[in-house]
Design a protein around this motif. Sequence first.
Motif, short mmCIF file in Angstrom:
data_model
loop_
_atom_site.label_atom_id
_atom_site.label_comp_id
_atom_site.label_asym_id
_atom_site.label_seq_id
_atom_site.Cartn_x
_atom_site.Cartn_y
_atom_site.Cartn_z
N GLU A 49 2.13 -4.92 -0.54
CA GLU A 49 2.88 -4.53 -1.73
C GLU A 49 4.28 -4.06 -1.39
OE1 GLU A 49 2.51 -1.38 -5.48
OE2 GLU A 49 0.94 -1.48 -3.95
N ALA A 50 4.39 -3.24 -0.34
CA ALA A 50 5.68 -2.65 -0.01
C ALA A 50 6.67 -3.65 0.57
CB ALA A 50 5.49 -1.49 0.96
N LEU A 51 6.16 -4.63 1.32
CA LEU A 51 7.05 -5.55 2.04
C LEU A 51 7.00 -6.97 1.52
CD1 LEU A 51 6.47 -4.27 5.69
CD2 LEU A 51 8.18 -3.53 4.02
N GLY A 52 6.18 -7.23 0.50
CA GLY A 52 6.12 -8.57 -0.07
C GLY A 52 5.50 -9.59 0.86
N ILE A 53 4.49 -9.19 1.62
CA ILE A 53 3.79 -10.08 2.56
C ILE A 53 2.43 -10.42 1.97
CG2 ILE A 53 2.88 -10.32 4.90
CD1 ILE A 53 4.89 -8.18 5.79
N SER A 54 2.03 -11.67 2.08
CA SER A 54 0.72 -12.08 1.59
C SER A 54 -0.40 -11.38 2.37
CB SER A 54 0.56 -13.60 1.73
OG SER A 54 -0.78 -13.98 1.51
N LEU A 55 -1.45 -11.00 1.67
CA LEU A 55 -2.59 -10.36 2.34
C LEU A 55 -3.15 -11.25 3.44
CD1 LEU A 55 -4.56 -8.90 -0.72
CD2 LEU A 55 -3.30 -7.59 1.00
N SER A 56 -3.13 -12.55 3.24
CA SER A 56 -3.72 -13.47 4.22
C SER A 56 -2.94 -13.49 5.53
CB SER A 56 -3.78 -14.88 3.63
OG SER A 56 -2.48 -15.38 3.37
N ARG A 57 -1.72 -12.95 5.53
CA ARG A 57 -0.92 -12.93 6.75
C ARG A 57 -0.99 -11.58 7.48
NH1 ARG A 57 1.84 -17.34 7.56
NH2 ARG A 57 2.31 -18.77 5.84
N LEU A 58 -1.84 -10.71 7.00
CA LEU A 58 -1.96 -9.38 7.58
C LEU A 58 -3.37 -9.14 8.11
CD1 LEU A 58 -0.09 -7.40 4.79
CD2 LEU A 58 0.74 -7.73 7.13
#
Length: 778
Positions: free
Chosen positions: A242-251
Motif C-alpha cells: 500500500e505504501a509503495l505501490g508494489i503488487s503483493l505478488s512481488r513481495l
Amino acid sequence: MTLGNESDNPSDASPTYPLGARIPRTDGPEKAAGEARFGADEGLPGMLTGRLLLSPHPHALIRRIDTRRARALPGVHAVVTDEDTPQVRLGRFVEDETLFARGRVRFRGERVAAVAAVDGDVAEEALSLIRVEYEPLPAVFDMDAALAEGAPIIHPDLGSYKSFRGNIRSGNMPCLIRINSGDAEAALGRADHVFEDTYETQLMHAGYLEPRACLADPSGGGNYTVWTPSQAVFAVRSFIAEALGISLSRLRVICTHVGGGFGGKTTQLLEVVTVLLASKADRPVQIVLDREEDTLTSHPRHPFRFRLETGVSSEGKLLARRAEIIGDTGAFATSGPNVLGRTTYSISGPYRMEHVSIEAKLAYTNNLPSGSVRGLGAPQAAYACEVQVDRIARELGIDPIEFRLRNAFREGDSDSVGARMYAVSLEDTLRRAAGALDWAGRKKESGEGYGVACSRFPTGGGPSGATLRANEDGTLIVAVGGSDLGTGLNTIAAQLVAAEMGVDLSRVSVISADTASTPYDRITGGSRTTYNAGQAIRLAADDMKAQLIREAAEAMEVAPVDLEYSGGGVRAQADPGRRLSLKELVARAYSAGEGPPIGSGSFRGLNPPHDASTVEGHPEPARSAPQFATQIAHVRVDPDTGEVDVLRFINAQDVGFAFNPLQLEGQMEGGVVQGLGYALSEELAAKSGTIEAPGLEHMLMPTAMDIGAVESLIVEKNAADGPYGAKGAGETPIVPTAAAVANAIADATGAYVAELPVTPERVLRAMREKTTREKKGS
C-alpha cells in the motif's frame, strides 16, 4: 531435538497422540545452542546499512529539507524523505500517518528521512549532513488539555482521513465510543451505596529484549524479499504494498526468530522504510535499531484515566456503573481504537451489571504514539474495575471472593452490549484459586496482605489458513501463516497434526510465517492464534483424510462411506483389521492415485451477535470465546519504606483446553511476571514529549530476584468453536495482575493506591492520606 518415535514406518512405531502432553518446544535446542537467527543475524553479500533521521521537535512545520550533501557523500547509496514516497496515508483504524513526516512533525522521534550507506559510520555521517528547517508549533502533552477548546490541533485534516466504519472523531479526538445499557442514571439514583473513584495508569514499553530489525533484498524483476522479526508478516506485506505501490505478488516477507514481541512487533513501517531504501539503492539494505531508537519509535502501552461511579445494593449486588475513560494515544491513532474498545469490554469486569453507561475517548497529543501491548487496554481497565470492586466489598463488610461470586457472570448471561456468553468459567476460577490458597484459612503476619482480582478477556478473531502436505515417505509438513514468537505455535501445530493424523510427532515438520509458502494469517496476537490457526489445521487434516479415504476406497474396492480414518490409516468399518496405513496410501497417491495429498483449511472465529442500539463508535463490540481468570497475590509491605515484596502469586485461568501444559504454564507465568512489573515498577517517564530514559536498564522490568512463587492453575471449560475446545491464553495472565497486587497492598495497609505503578512513594503517600482521613474523622 528428537521428539517421539523416529521409526521410518509408522505402522511399526507406537504412535504418540500428544495432545495434553508436557512436550518441550521444538525450537528449544536451536535457541539454547545459539543457532537461532534473529532479525539482526540476517545478512546478504553487498548489504547496505540503513539509518533513520528522527524529529527533535514534538510539533513543528517542516519548511525545507536539504539532502544534497548527504547524497553526495561517498558510500551513500540512497537518501529518502516524504518526497520519495507515493503520497498515501497509512493506519490500521485511522489513516493518519505517513511513512515520513509530511509538512509537519507531531512527536519527538517521528521519521523525517532515512539513508542507506556502506556501513553504519557513513550512514550516521550522512544523517548529520541532512539539513531540516523546522518552525516550532505549540505542542500539547496532556490528555485534558488536548481535548479542551482552543488546544493546538495536531491533525487539522482528521475529518478527511479514512477510518473504520462508524468511527466518531473531531478535533484532537480520533475515536469516541459510547455504550449505554439499561438506565445507569436512574439505577445510581436508587442504589443503597454509590462509590466514586478515579484511577490512572502509566505509559509502559512492551519490554521485548530484541530491538526491531529488518533486511530487504531487491531480488530482481521488481521483486523483494524481506526478513523481519514480526508478529504479522502478511500485514507487513500489505503495508509495504500500500505504501509503495508494489503488487503483493512481488513481495515475500519471512519471519525470523523473534526475541519477544508482546504486541510491540505488530508495527509495520520500519519494514516499509527498509524496502524503500533497497529499491532506491538496488542493493540489500538492513536496518537494526539500537535500544534508544527502538524506544523512541515504539508503540508503548497507552496511559489511561478512569472515572468510575458504581451503584450497589446493601446486599452486595452490583446495580450500575458509569465510566468515563480517556486514553492518550500520542501523535497517531495506530491501534488505539481497538485498545479503547478493549477498555470498554473490561471496565465492567466479569460481572452481572444491568445498567451500564460508558463514554470512552482517545486523545491525540504530541507524545510518543501508543499501540498494542499484551492485553491491549484490558490491564488498564481491569486495574480500575477490580480495585474499586475490592474497595466496595471491604466497605460493605463482604469477603472479596464472596462478593465476586455473588456478582459473577453465569452461563448464558449477556454483557453490556447484549452479547451472550457461553463456556463461562469465572466461578470455576474463583473457587480454584481460593482452594489453592486455602482462602478461608489464610493467615498473615504483620505487614502482609492478600488481594484478589478477576478478569474477562476475549479470544481474538481474524482469518487463519493452514495447509498439510504428505511427502512420498508419509511424513507430513504443515504450513501456517502465524509467527512463533516463543509462544510455541510451531510445537502446537505439530502436536495437532500428529494427533489428527495418528502419527508420531517426529514425522511432522512445520513451516510458519512466510508469505510465499504459508497461507494467510491475520496476526499472532490478541490470544487468537491457537484458536483460529488450530481450527484451520484440523480442517486441513480433515481434508487430507477425505483424500486418503477416497484413495483407500479405490484400492480396497469399498465405498468411501464404509471407511474411516483411524490410528494412522484408513480401515473398513465393518472389518477394522482390513486397513491401509498412511504411508501406504500416500505411496499409492503419488504413484497411481489422485496425486500428492494436500489438505487445506481456513477458519475465522465469528463474533457473537450484539445489540447494536447499545453501542456507538466501537470497532468490534463483541468477541467470541471469553477467557476468565482469578488471581490472588500475597504480599508484604514495609511500613517505613513502602517497599512491596510479592511472596506468592496464584493464577487460575480458563484456557478451554490445554494442548501442552508445559508451554501454557510458561505463557501464564510470563504474563504474571509482566503484570507484576506493570503493577510495581515499570514506566516510560516522559516530560514535554521526551522519553527521559529510553534504555532497557531504566525500564525497571522485574527479574527472577524480584519474583516470589508463581503458581499456574489450568481451568478447562471448552469453547464450542475452538479446536478441542481451546480458547486463547496468552493475554489473560497479565490482565488482573496489577489489581490483585494493589488489593493485597490495601489489605496489608488499609490504603488503596489509585495510580500505577504502585511505587513505594505512592504506597507511603496513600498510607499517610489514610491516617489523615482517620484523624479528621475522629
